[in-house]
Design an enzyme around this catalytic site. Sequence first.
Site, PDB file in Angstrom:
ATOM      1  NE  ARG A  21      -2.067  -1.371   3.484  1.00 12.58           N
ATOM      2  CZ  ARG A  21      -2.370  -1.067   4.730  1.00 12.58           C
ATOM      3  NH1 ARG A  21      -3.492  -0.444   5.021  1.00 12.58           N
ATOM      4  NH2 ARG A  21      -1.568  -1.370   5.720  1.00 12.58           N
ATOM      5  CG  ASN A  39      -3.979  -4.434   3.294  1.00 12.90           C
ATOM      6  OD1 ASN A  39      -3.419  -4.392   2.198  1.00 12.90           O
ATOM      7  ND2 ASN A  39      -3.307  -4.401   4.432  1.00 12.90           N
TER       8      ASN A  39
END
Length: 94
Positions: A21, A39
């Site tokens: 990320r 996520n």
Amino acid sequence: MAEHTAKRLTISGKVQGVWYRKWCEQQANKLSIHGFVRNRLNGDVEALFVGEIEAIDQLIKACHEGPDHAIVQNITTEDAIGYVPARFEIKPTV
């Protein structure tokens, strides 16, 4: 003026716990892409990219590699619509 588009990606493989990320956020900011990355509870990573077509294509290509410790097995891409703020952010897991 360059054409803009929006794409939603689902990235699967070893993509959580490997800084995917944060890496995605850094790459998006370099390319002036807005949207988000987060996520998913099932182990995938979801991303929404909004920006110039060429920049998004470049980021999608990079997402197939990801950061050093990621192992990307599959990426599904679909057209997306909707409003996103003029920034890129990491969102909470859903």
